[in-house]
Design an enzyme around this catalytic site. Structure first.
Site, PDB file in Angstrom:
ATOM      1  N   GLY A 637       1.005  -1.234   0.266  1.00 41.96           N
ATOM      2  CA  GLY A 637      -0.068   0.131   0.035  1.00 41.96           C
ATOM      3  C   GLY A 637       0.928   1.243   0.121  1.00 41.96           C
ATOM      4  N   GLY A 638       0.377   2.357   0.034  1.00 42.72           N
ATOM      5  CA  GLY A 638       0.980   3.716  -0.035  1.00 42.72           C
ATOM      6  C   GLY A 638       2.047   3.545   1.119  1.00 42.72           C
ATOM      7  N   GLY A 640       3.790   1.218   2.307  1.00 44.54           N
ATOM      8  CA  GLY A 640       5.023   0.151   2.234  1.00 44.54           C
ATOM      9  C   GLY A 640       4.288  -1.270   2.194  1.00 44.54           C
ATOM     10  CE  LYS A 656      -0.758  -1.295   7.390  1.00 47.67           C
ATOM     11  NZ  LYS A 656      -1.705  -0.884   8.141  1.00 47.67           N
ATOM     12  CG  ASP A 752     -11.547   2.143   5.178  1.00 47.70           C
ATOM     13  OD1 ASP A 752     -12.427   2.173   4.475  1.00 47.70           O
ATOM     14  OD2 ASP A 752     -10.426   1.603   4.828  1.00 47.70           O
TER      15      ASP A 752
END
Ligand SMILES: *[C@@H]1O[C@H](CO)[C@@H](O)[C@H](O)[C@H]1NC(C)=O
Ligand SMILES: *[C@@H]1O[C@H](CO)[C@@H](O)[C@H](O)[C@H]1NC(C)=O
Ligand SMILES: *[C@@H]1O[C@H](CO)[C@@H](O)[C@H](O)[C@H]1NC(C)=O
Ligand SMILES: *[C@@H]1O[C@H](CO)[C@@H](O)[C@H](O)[C@H]1NC(C)=O
Ligand SMILES: *[C@@H]1O[C@H](CO)[C@@H](O)[C@H](O)[C@H]1NC(C)=O
Ligand SMILES: *[C@@H]1O[C@H](CO)[C@@H](O)[C@H](O)[C@H]1NC(C)=O
Length: 939
Positions: A637-638, A640, A656, A752
């Site tokens: 993702g943005g 990493g 992550k 979200d």
């Protein structure tokens, strides 16, 4: 000379207490003498003992002069070279500081940072600047320097930032040869900002080497010729590359495709030839502009459909013909698509793009013959087909055959507090506190201007600036960006006001840091705002009250000094006390922050304290992911990448890993850490530990075996969810959210909620995951998100979208959509149709199964009517009510689902389902689909 001596004597004659003062005092007096608007407390015998504003000392020697944007006028005296212990000189944004940069400055052998951005210096950069052996930051942008770049800059082996942007420099870009040095030797540099000058000649092949660590190479808007050297493809660390506005020719070298970390690539307005480059290797590429070149005419390259991170794609006048591949509209993050002045034909079919974030498609002057307009998207997507055959049809509408008007009647968001009437020059901030804002002009070139939503972009800008300031721990309370006006270069200029937090004014150190953040960190936002730069205005309030700005006139000053003599002692005393307090404050601030250092960001050793979470060493993580091997890479993702790993105990973990330099990643990490360090619940994904070593930032979670609810519903994970199991999953997820809303202090809004963020363990316990967007709620009910509407299309609360007011009820809305997914097995937004709207239109409570037969998921087992189905539908419809106040709380949702489970003859408190009885567990080698790409929005 005479007035200087006189002032000096005047000052010296008041030195009643201190007979001894070092040379540095003499030098400071000379500097002060050449300047107007020096800080008011620059009085007294010793700048160190007297705690002069903006001056730091060690052992009575001046080590730092930080006076950005204080309104200094005059010239920089060559005598500064005698401050032989000076490490930092920051005089940025003093727009009336002029004259030349004295060549003697090269004698400041201890200098690490030389920052003179946004002043009015002229003349050449000193030839021997390369003798400043310790220099790490050289920021000379936005002045009027002339001449060429001295070769000796190549000797600055510690240089990290070379910023010469926006000057009048000419000549070629120096590289080393024989005895002369050149920029190619700067192997520790991260930033080459050389745009907007008059450099000419070819970009030397030797400029780039594989041992460089550059992240930004900006050579835009010069007069460079020749082709892009293929050596650029060796600099694997690159993140932003800008060559636009030159006269570069030849094909784009194919090995640029090796630059996997590039997020911004701008090659527009050159004379490139050959094929449109294949950039599929740039997995993070977010902003791409190839407009106005002479590429070979070709079909729209299919390869662009593989650039999963793209948010902005600009291919104006690039010789494209034929159809737009429909796969382009499947790019999950694409917002802005500019394809003007090409020969693209056929149908423009956007309706099928379900996951798209598209806001603008500008295709004026192409050959599009048909556009099936999708009513659902009309409000949030601007399509421009002016100058296409489709607009000749009688049924064509203004919606796409006229250029939308930018929303010029810009209205601010509703105030969230009552603005105050403030005294003196203070202003009521967006948070309704009186303070002295630091102002400046933010100059940017957005990918698209004519959007009906342009006011909305201003709010996005405010939010992203606040995020940068928070990330760098600067005491900024709030930010206000005014609606922009166009400048003569087609750039937009917005007035930017930044309000201090903690006190009613900024001190000089913070002003300096703000300028630095605004100068170097802007590329994180380029996908929305385009390239940006900042011009600071004078800030005459650094000592908490307005300083009357003076004009340069030495006679006036001397008279003033003489007249002030009588009260001098008193002043001296007051200044001493005040400065002492300020020093204390500064010291305690610097204990946490250690005077903002760019380099510190890279090697941040600030390790968050997390309860119950373990600290892993980098080596441990390397081992358990098999050195981050490809097979263990399970998502990105943005921020990493995500890897899977196994601890020596056999426990599976998901890791992550933050991509270095990603501010967005940093913010999401901070948010996750903030949230996860405070929560512990069996329906919330568990943090196992973290690793903050060697500049890495990694979060380590329990590995949730059965993937996400979305994967189960779509059949990806091979788990069959019958009605009973669906009810249990719903209950688990509801409990997780109710816990966040009601039992954590301060409460947390997830922001979200979606089936992709509800993970299922081997017993089908639901676990709420991904807190990257979450917001802790302080005491107030509402959070005004000055902000980008965040979330995932199909799940976004319409009320929040309209008002930008964020409450827990937005999560309730998302949860309602998840319930509808559980019932129907459908995606929340499919073929341009919203699930919520579909259900509402079919729903008839008088009929069997509420008349929803065609929507219900057959795999629930519809032979016998699922018990409680009607009540789940009722509950879901309550959750997705238009108005938040009509929706239940998560606590009420939990109670209702418990009741429904009772009704269905199930015990809600019974231990969870075992999956192994009816189907096989996912094998260990098969990583859970939940961690695949879709889950991590690449926004
Ligand atoms: C510097 O600015 C002052 C007034 O602002 C002006 O009088 C002087 O000529 C300028 N000097 C140079 C070298 O531009
Ligand atoms: C830079 O380095 C070169 C060779 O390494 C040396 O000859 C030159 O004197 C140096 N220049 C400066 C300004 O230090
Ligand atoms: C750019 O370079 C060309 C050729 O070298 C020259 O004719 C032109 O004047 C230059 N333009 C500027 C703005 O310096
Ligand atoms: C683009 O480059 C990738 C390798 O990075 C290659 O796999 C792909 O086939 C290329 N696509 C085209 C259309 O040349
Ligand atoms: C679109 O353009 C391509 C290439 O120029 C051409 O071969 C094709 O026939 C055109 N299609 C339509 C529908 O006009
Ligand atoms: C790309 O970024 C990642 C994360 O910051 C880094 O680990 C990796 O080394 C970079 N790749 C290259 C080739 O520099």
């Amino acid at each position: 000379m005479c007035p200087k001596v006189l002032t000096f004597l005047l000052v010296a004659s008041f030195q009643i207490y201190t007979e001894t003062y070092g040379d540095d005092f003499t030098v400071m007096s000379i500097l002060k003498d050449a300047w107007v608007n020096t800080p008011r407390n620059w009085v007294g015998a010793d700048p160190c003992e007297g705690k002069w504003e903006g001056i730091s000392c060690k052992k009575s020697r001046v080590t730092s002069i930080t006076l950005a944007a204080v309104g200094l006028m005059g010239e920089l005296s060559g005598d500064i070279s005698s401050l032989s212990e000076l490490e930092v000189l920051d005089l940025s944004y003093n727009t009336r500081l002029n004259g030349t940069l004295p060549p003697s400055i090269v004698n400041l052998k201890k200098l690490k940072r030389l920052k003179l951005a946004g002043c009015s210096f002229s003349g050449p950069i000193p030839e021997l600047i390369g003798s400043l052996q310790l220099l790490e930051i050289l920021e000379l942008n936005s002045n009027r320097f002339t001449g060429s770049i001295p070769h000796s800059i190549g000797n600055l082996s510690k240089l990290v930032v070379l910023d010469l942007f926006n000057n009048l420099l000419d000549g070629s870009i120096p590289v080393s040869s024989g005895n002369t040095s050149g920029l190619d030797m700067l192997v520790n540099a991260l930033h080459f900002h050389l745009g907007r000058n008059r450099f000419s000649g070819a970009i030397p092949n030797e400029l780039f080497r594989s041992d460089m660590t550059l992240i930004h190479v900006l050579l835009h808007d010069n007069n460079l010729t020749g082709s892009i050297p293929s050596t650029l493809g060796l600099v694997h660390t690159l993140q932003a590359v800008r060559f636009e506005g030159n006269s570069l020719t030849g094909p784009v070298p194919s090995n640029l495709n090796n630059l996997i970390n590039v997020t911004t690539l701008i090659l527009s307005n050159n004379k490139f030839t050959g094929p449109v480059p294949n950039l599929t290797g740039m997995a993070y590429l977010s902003y791409l502009d190839l407009s106005n070149n002479s590429f070979d005419a070709s079909d729209f390259p299919l390869s662009f459909s593989n650039l999963r991170a793209l948010t902005t794609l600009m291919l104006e006048n690039t010789g494209l013909e034929g159809r737009i591949p429909p796969t382009l509209f499947d790019l999950p993050s694409l917002q802005t698509l500019i394809l003007r002045n090409n020969q693209l034909n056929g149908t423009l079919d956007v309706a099928t793009s379900s996951s798209s974030q598209l806001k603008v498609i500008d295709m004026r002057n192409n050959l599009i013959s048909f556009y099936p307009e999708s009513p659902e998207r009309r409000n949030n997507l601007d399509v421009i087909l002016v100058g296409n055959p489709v607009c000749a049809h009688p049924e064509a509408t203004e919606n796409y055959c006229a250029v939308p008007q930018a929303n010029s009647s810009y209205t601010r968001l509703p105030e969230k507090c009552v603005p105050l009437h403030c005294i003196s020059d203070q202003i009521s901030s967006p948070n309704c506190k009186c303070s002295y804002p630091y102002r400046g002009v933010l100059v940017f070139k957005p990918p698209f201007l004519e959007s009906r939503n342009s006011a909305y972009y201003v709010h996005l800008e405010e939010e992203s600036l606040m995020r940068s300031f928070k990330f760098h721990q600067l005491p900024v309370d709030s930010v206000e960006v005014n609606f922009p006006a166009k400048d003569s270069f087609g750039y937009l200029e917005s007035n930017l006001s930044m309000f201090p937090s903690g006190q009613d004014h900024f001190n000089t150190a913070t002003i300096s840091d703000i300028g630095f953040v605004l100068t170097l960190q802007t590329y994180e936002n380029s996908d929305i705002f385009g390239p940006t730069y900042f011009k600071g205005s004078p800030y005459p309030y650094f000592d908490g009250k307005p300083t009357v700005s003076k004009e340069l006139s030495s006679t006036v000053r001397i008279i003033g000094a003489a007249a002030g003599g009588a009260s001098f002692l008193l002043l001296l005393l007051l200044a001493g006390v005040c400065a002492y307090r300020q020093k204390k404050r500064r010291e305690s601030a610097s204990e946490q922050k250690n005077h903002f250092a760019y380099l510190d960001l890279k090697n941040s050793d600030s390790v968050p304290q997390l309860k119950g979470a373990r600290c892993f060493s980098f080596d441990e993580i390397t081992k358990c992911t098999n050195n981050f091997s490809e097979v263990n890479h399970i998502g990105s993702g943005g921020y990493g990448m995500v890897y899977r790993g196994m601890l020596p105990t056999g426990q599976l973990i998901a890791i992550k890993r933050r991509r270095q330099g990603s501010v967005q990643g940093g913010l999401e990490f901070n948010s996750e850490i903030e949230v996860l360090s405070r929560v512990h619940h069996k329906n919330v994904v568990n943090l196992v530990g973290f690793c903050f070593e060697r500049g890495e930032q990694m979060l380590i979670y329990e590995f949730v075996r059965n993937g996400s609810l979305m994967d189960s519903l779509s059949g990806l994970s091979g788990i069959w969810l019958d009605w009973r199991r669906r009810l249990k999953v719903a209950l688990g997820a509801a409990r997780g959210l109710a816990y966040l809303h009601e039992l954590v202090n301060p409460r947390i809004i997830h922001r979200d909620v979606k089936s992709a963020n509800i993970l299922l363990d081997e017993s089908l316990n639901a676990k709420v995951a991904d807190f990257g967007l979450s917001k802790p709620m302080d005491n107030s009910e509402l959070i005004l998100a000055t902000t980008q509407v965040k979330g995932t299309m199909g799940y976004i609360d319409p009320e929040y979208q309209k008002t930008l007011l964020l409450t827990e009820k937005s999560d309730v809305y998302g949860f309602g959509v998840v319930l509808l997914e559980l019932v129907s097995g459908r995606k929340p937004l499919e073929r341009g149709k919203y699930l919520v709207a579909e259900v509402s239109s079919l729903l008839d409570r008088k009929k069997d199964l509420y008349s929803l037969h065609e929507l219900l998921d057959p795999s629930i087992g519809l032979d016998t009517k699922p018990k409680g189905l009607d009540r789940i539908v009722d509950l879901a419809m309550k959750c997705v009510q238009e108005k938040g106040s009509d929706r239940p709380t998560m606590g009420e949702v939990v109670k209702e689902i418990e009741n429904i489970l009772h009704l269905a003859g199930l015990n809600p408190s019974a231990e969870s389902e075992s999956t192994s009885a009816s189907f096989e567990e996912a094998s260990q080698d098969e990583f859970p689909p939940s961690l695949k790409e879709e889950e991590f929005s690449l926004s």
